[in-house]
Write an enzyme that holds these catalytic residues in place. Structure first.
Site, PDB file in Angstrom:
ATOM      1  N   GLU A  30       0.828  -1.221   0.000  1.00 15.19           N
ATOM      2  CA  GLU A  30       0.000   0.000   0.000  1.00 15.19           C
ATOM      3  C   GLU A  30       0.853   1.259   0.000  1.00 15.19           C
ATOM      4  O   GLU A  30       2.065   1.212   0.237  1.00 15.19           O
ATOM      5  CB  GLU A  30      -0.940   0.004   1.215  1.00 15.19           C
ATOM      6  CG  GLU A  30      -0.199   0.028   2.537  1.00 15.19           C
ATOM      7  CD  GLU A  30      -0.947   0.773   3.629  1.00 15.19           C
ATOM      8  OE1 GLU A  30      -1.427   1.895   3.360  1.00 15.19           O
ATOM      9  OE2 GLU A  30      -1.041   0.244   4.740  1.00 15.19           O
ATOM     10  N   LYS A 164      -3.706  -1.722  14.656  1.00 20.56           N
ATOM     11  CA  LYS A 164      -2.960  -0.766  15.480  1.00 20.56           C
ATOM     12  C   LYS A 164      -3.552  -0.670  16.882  1.00 20.56           C
ATOM     13  O   LYS A 164      -4.766  -0.645  17.049  1.00 20.56           O
ATOM     14  CB  LYS A 164      -2.980   0.613  14.824  1.00 20.56           C
ATOM     15  CG  LYS A 164      -1.953   0.730  13.720  1.00 20.56           C
ATOM     16  CD  LYS A 164      -1.986   2.083  13.067  1.00 20.56           C
ATOM     17  CE  LYS A 164      -3.094   2.211  12.071  1.00 20.56           C
ATOM     18  NZ  LYS A 164      -2.841   1.705  10.759  1.00 20.56           N
TER      19      LYS A 164
HETATM   20  N1  PSU Z   1      -0.642   0.968   8.920  1.00 22.93           N
HETATM   21  C1  PSU Z   1       0.412   1.761   9.227  1.00 22.93           C
HETATM   22  N2  PSU Z   1       0.353   3.070   8.898  1.00 22.93           N
HETATM   23  C2  PSU Z   1      -0.707   3.591   8.223  1.00 22.93           C
HETATM   24  C3  PSU Z   1      -1.817   2.757   7.889  1.00 22.93           C
HETATM   25  C4  PSU Z   1      -1.724   1.457   8.270  1.00 22.93           C
HETATM   26  O1  PSU Z   1       1.365   1.281   9.810  1.00 22.93           O
HETATM   27  O2  PSU Z   1      -0.690   4.766   7.900  1.00 22.93           O
HETATM   28  C5  PSU Z   1      -2.970   3.282   7.087  1.00 22.93           C
HETATM   29  C6  PSU Z   1      -3.463   2.137   6.193  1.00 22.93           C
HETATM   30  O3  PSU Z   1      -3.451   2.603   4.863  1.00 22.93           O
HETATM   31  C7  PSU Z   1      -4.874   1.863   6.656  1.00 22.93           C
HETATM   32  C8  PSU Z   1      -5.288   3.214   7.109  1.00 22.93           C
HETATM   33  O4  PSU Z   1      -5.682   1.323   5.645  1.00 22.93           O
HETATM   34  O5  PSU Z   1      -4.122   3.682   7.821  1.00 22.93           O
HETATM   35  C9  PSU Z   1      -6.535   3.174   7.954  1.00 22.93           C
HETATM   36  O6  PSU Z   1      -7.113   4.448   7.947  1.00 22.93           O
HETATM   37  P1  PSU Z   1      -8.635   4.622   8.444  1.00 22.93           P
HETATM   38  O7  PSU Z   1      -8.624   4.216   9.885  1.00 22.93           O
HETATM   39  O8  PSU Z   1      -8.926   6.095   8.239  1.00 22.93           O
HETATM   40  O9  PSU Z   1      -9.476   3.722   7.581  1.00 22.93           O
END
Ligand code: PSU
Ligand code: MN
Length: 309
Positions: A30, A164
């Site tokens: 990604e 996370k």
């Molecule tokens: N994992 C990481 N850093 C990030 C992300 C994931 O270590 O920045 C990103 C991924 O792209 C994930 C997103 O899909 O954060 C989730 O964002 P949200 O909670 O707004 O869907």
């Protein structure tokens, strides 16, 4: 008058076309982690290191992003460099992807959007850091990442170090179960918590063999079930940060986000940045170690897809 469907603007790098022609394993990566997850220049170094891990493990990396209205499957070094340095890049999830393509825009893809693009390109395995999930306080904010829905409907196996620890992990696992997403821990029974190996929660499934993970993915398709799998690969022990160390800092970052009125797409990047500051960079080092570790496992799963044991 009806409109014919436009042709999907999707471009594969030469290396990806060659990999496909020779049936070599491919691992999707990604780009939101590059634009919104880490500061420059560590983001660029990490993106390159992750690609190198995939290669060293015998697969071809396909970093995915949208650049000037086209989905790019595999970024050449110059494009990766540009994306890593760009400011104000859009963060694209399922809801944003079509609009960005229609407008000729540029953006990085989240786990959800990367899964969509990978599936269109016929790539079944994807490595990231941590997926989005149910945010703490979701019973008030309704903030639940589109990543969870995507896992329920798009057939890509996603290798992450759990979700996370800034999220509500019990609720995240509950939603994944409701959506019918297999959550598979690797090498241990516990569901990992991104920067820490153990969330204190048991993962619903455990598989230590990459070939078994590939087989389970294929079996879902054979059943006619849509969706993918979440592979929860714990951070290497020497890189982890104890959950007790992080807990008060996460609570502090969360309180600050609430006080500052941060909502929606801005929540995850804000919390990651604050934890980076509050730990003097330790969360970033751990994040890098776990993504690299996930890239290695994803390459082995992708290889097993090509040559089933
Ligand atoms: N994992 C990481 N850093 C990030 C992300 C994931 O270590 O920045 C990103 C991924 O792209 C994930 C997103 O899909 O954060 C989730 O964002 P949200 O909670 O707004 O869907
Ligand atoms: Mn969200």
């Amino acid at each position: 008058m009806t409109h014919a469907l436009p042709l999907l603007p999707i471009v594969e790098a030469a290396e990806i076309r060659a990999a496909r022609a020779s049936a070599a394993p491919i691992v999707a990566l990604e780009s939101t982690i590059i634009t919104h997850g880490m500061p420059y220049p560590r983001n660029l170094e990490t993106a390159r290191a992750v690609e190198a891990e995939v290669r060293a493990s015998g697969a071809v990396p396909a970093t995915i992003a949208v650049i000037e209205g086209r989905i790019r499957i595999g970024l050449e070094p110059a494009a990766l460099d540009q994306l890593a340095q760009a400011r104000g890049v859009a963060k694209l999830s399922r809801a944003d992807l079509a609009a960005c393509l229609a407008q000729g825009g540029t953006g990085s893809t989240t786990v959800a959007a990367t899964m969509i693009c990978a599936a269109r390109a016929g790539i079944a395995v994807f490595a990231t850091g941590g997926i989005g999930g149910v945010h703490r306080g979701a019973e008030q904010s309704f903030d639940i990442s589109a990543d969870l829905q995507e896992l329920a409907q798009t057939p890509v196996t996603v290798v992450a170090a759990g979700a996370k620890a800034i999220l509500d992990l019990p609720k995240t696992l509950e939603v994944l179960e409701t959506l019918g997403v297999p959550v598979i821990a690797v090498g241990q029974d516990a569901f990992p918590a991104f920067w820490s190996r153990d969330s204190g929660l048991r993962a619903p499934l455990r598989m230590d063999d990459p070939a078994m993970i590939a087989r389970a993915h294929a079996m879902r398709a054979a059943l006619g079930l849509p969706g993918g799998q979440l592979v929860a690969n714990p951070i290497p022990g020497d890189a982890e940060i104890a959950a007790q160390t992080l807990a008060p800092l996460i609570a502090q970052a969360q309180a600050e986000a609430a006080a500052a009125g941060i909502t929606s797409k801005a929540v995850t990047p804000f919390l990651l940045q604050r934890l980076f500051e509050l730990t003097e960079g330790r969360t970033l080092e751990a994040n890098i170690a776990l993504v690299r570790n996930n890239a290695r496992l994803a390459a082995r799963i992708a290889a097993a897809f090509i040559a089933p044991a």
